[in-house]
Motif scaffolding. Sequence first.
Motif, mmCIF file in Angstrom:
data_model
loop_
_atom_site.group_PDB
_atom_site.id
_atom_site.type_symbol
_atom_site.label_atom_id
_atom_site.label_comp_id
_atom_site.label_asym_id
_atom_site.label_seq_id
_atom_site.Cartn_x
_atom_site.Cartn_y
_atom_site.Cartn_z
ATOM 1 N N LEU A 196 0.885 -1.169 -0.099
ATOM 2 C CA LEU A 196 -0.144 0.119 0.050
ATOM 3 C C LEU A 196 0.895 1.193 -0.096
ATOM 4 C CD1 LEU A 196 -2.583 -0.977 2.827
ATOM 5 C CD2 LEU A 196 -2.820 -1.349 0.100
ATOM 6 N N ALA A 197 1.993 1.196 0.596
ATOM 7 C CA ALA A 197 3.046 2.233 0.557
ATOM 8 C C ALA A 197 4.298 1.743 0.975
ATOM 9 C CB ALA A 197 2.642 3.400 1.651
ATOM 10 N N PRO A 198 5.396 2.544 0.727
ATOM 11 C CA PRO A 198 6.817 1.910 1.186
ATOM 12 C C PRO A 198 7.039 1.270 2.553
ATOM 13 C CG PRO A 198 7.093 3.966 0.012
ATOM 14 C CD PRO A 198 5.557 3.831 0.101
ATOM 15 N N ASP A 199 5.995 1.903 3.599
ATOM 16 C CA ASP A 199 6.016 1.146 4.985
ATOM 17 C C ASP A 199 4.611 0.661 5.589
ATOM 18 O OD1 ASP A 199 4.454 3.589 5.005
ATOM 19 O OD2 ASP A 199 5.524 4.705 6.573
ATOM 20 N N ARG A 200 3.985 0.204 4.387
ATOM 21 C CA ARG A 200 2.835 -0.428 4.568
ATOM 22 C C ARG A 200 2.373 -1.417 3.611
ATOM 23 N NH1 ARG A 200 -1.420 0.052 8.346
ATOM 24 N NH2 ARG A 200 -0.166 1.611 9.426
ATOM 25 N N ALA A 223 6.831 -11.401 4.563
ATOM 26 C CA ALA A 223 6.331 -10.419 3.386
ATOM 27 C C ALA A 223 7.274 -9.214 3.377
ATOM 28 C CB ALA A 223 5.149 -10.221 3.766
ATOM 29 N N LEU A 224 7.344 -8.742 4.554
ATOM 30 C CA LEU A 224 8.531 -7.753 4.586
ATOM 31 C C LEU A 224 9.699 -7.724 4.019
ATOM 32 C CD1 LEU A 224 10.919 -5.795 6.294
ATOM 33 C CD2 LEU A 224 8.931 -4.812 5.416
ATOM 34 N N ARG A 230 12.771 -6.690 -3.260
ATOM 35 C CA ARG A 230 12.398 -6.415 -4.632
ATOM 36 C C ARG A 230 12.274 -4.701 -4.851
ATOM 37 N NH1 ARG A 230 9.890 -11.204 -7.012
ATOM 38 N NH2 ARG A 230 8.559 -10.081 -8.428
ATOM 39 N N GLY A 231 12.494 -4.223 -3.739
ATOM 40 C CA GLY A 231 12.533 -2.712 -3.578
ATOM 41 C C GLY A 231 11.096 -1.973 -3.862
ATOM 42 N N LEU A 232 9.996 -3.131 -3.263
ATOM 43 C CA LEU A 232 8.700 -2.500 -3.162
ATOM 44 C C LEU A 232 8.494 -1.561 -1.706
ATOM 45 C CD1 LEU A 232 7.015 -5.719 -4.418
ATOM 46 C CD2 LEU A 232 7.755 -3.550 -5.697
ATOM 47 N N THR A 233 9.317 -2.014 -0.909
ATOM 48 C CA THR A 233 9.079 -1.455 0.603
ATOM 49 C C THR A 233 10.513 -1.164 1.115
ATOM 50 O OG1 THR A 233 9.004 -3.390 1.797
ATOM 51 C CG2 THR A 233 7.014 -2.701 1.025
ATOM 52 N N GLY A 234 10.643 -0.340 2.210
ATOM 53 C CA GLY A 234 11.945 -0.186 2.885
ATOM 54 C C GLY A 234 11.931 -1.403 3.891
ATOM 55 N N ARG A 235 12.920 -1.394 4.810
ATOM 56 C CA ARG A 235 12.996 -2.451 5.506
ATOM 57 C C ARG A 235 12.301 -2.096 6.896
ATOM 58 N NH1 ARG A 235 18.421 -4.826 4.460
ATOM 59 N NH2 ARG A 235 18.721 -5.707 6.602
ATOM 60 N N HIS A 236 11.245 -1.080 6.911
ATOM 61 C CA HIS A 236 10.394 -1.237 8.027
ATOM 62 C C HIS A 236 9.019 -0.990 7.585
ATOM 63 C CE1 HIS A 236 14.234 -0.484 10.366
ATOM 64 N NE2 HIS A 236 14.501 0.264 9.444
#
Length: 277
Positions: A196-200, A223-224, A230-236
Amino acid sequence: MSRPFVRMNGAGNAFIVVNALERSFRPDGDGVRAIHAQHPFDQLIAIEPSETGDAFMRVWNADGGQVETCGNALRCVGWLLMQSTGRDRVVIDTLGGPTTATRAGEHRVQVDMGPPRLAWDEVPLAEEMDTRGIELQIGPIDNPAMHTPGAVSMGNPHVVFFTDRQDDAFVRGSGSLIEHHPLFPEGVNVGFANVLAPDRIRLRVWERGAGLTQACGTGACAALVATARRGLTGRHAAVEVDGGELRIDWDEDTGHVLMTGPVEIEGTGTLQGTLAA
């Protein structure tokens, strides 16, 4: 013969927890299924003595199969151990390795799940491939519904599809199809992650041996890790599951994955007769 138990949940993931520190509790598959028929659960948990930690956590799924670990159960068991000892940190051994649980609030616990296992033979997969995007798809070859998921072990095997298709019918159908795919010699937990977002992340999980559950702690960690690789989110990120929300942090310095979330006691009960053996 009787055996008391505590019914708990972590973000909706439901457990029956049995104290086996002084009296052994080792039901076979038929016994686990019989307990589930009378007292439904996602996982059955036994807290046993440990030579290296504060306790050993043994986990059975609803189908009677024993599994390596369970992230949400680790929070629940950690909370029980901390309540009984008055401490704010305990070490829990599992078949998937040792885990540290730390008090993070009134009914919140953070669990250090350790580093993710990312090599193909650590997941494990049946053949060598890049676990950032493995050769697997659902649907027709020329127009698959999903393809190239990530694969991660968090002490137990996970495959994570990146998709916004998360309705019950699709998750049940696809999850049950992939759970016993030949690519996964030990079976696999199947995640459906919508970034949904880089952190969600919105996540639904078809859990190996348990089916569609309200939450899967190791699945949220997987999932995280999979989306970050894959660069879809950060690490948090906050991971939204059916039963609530989990906070997942993949620490840059240690490489460990930390999971923080709620713990709830629903009540107590008693196993009678052969179920208590």
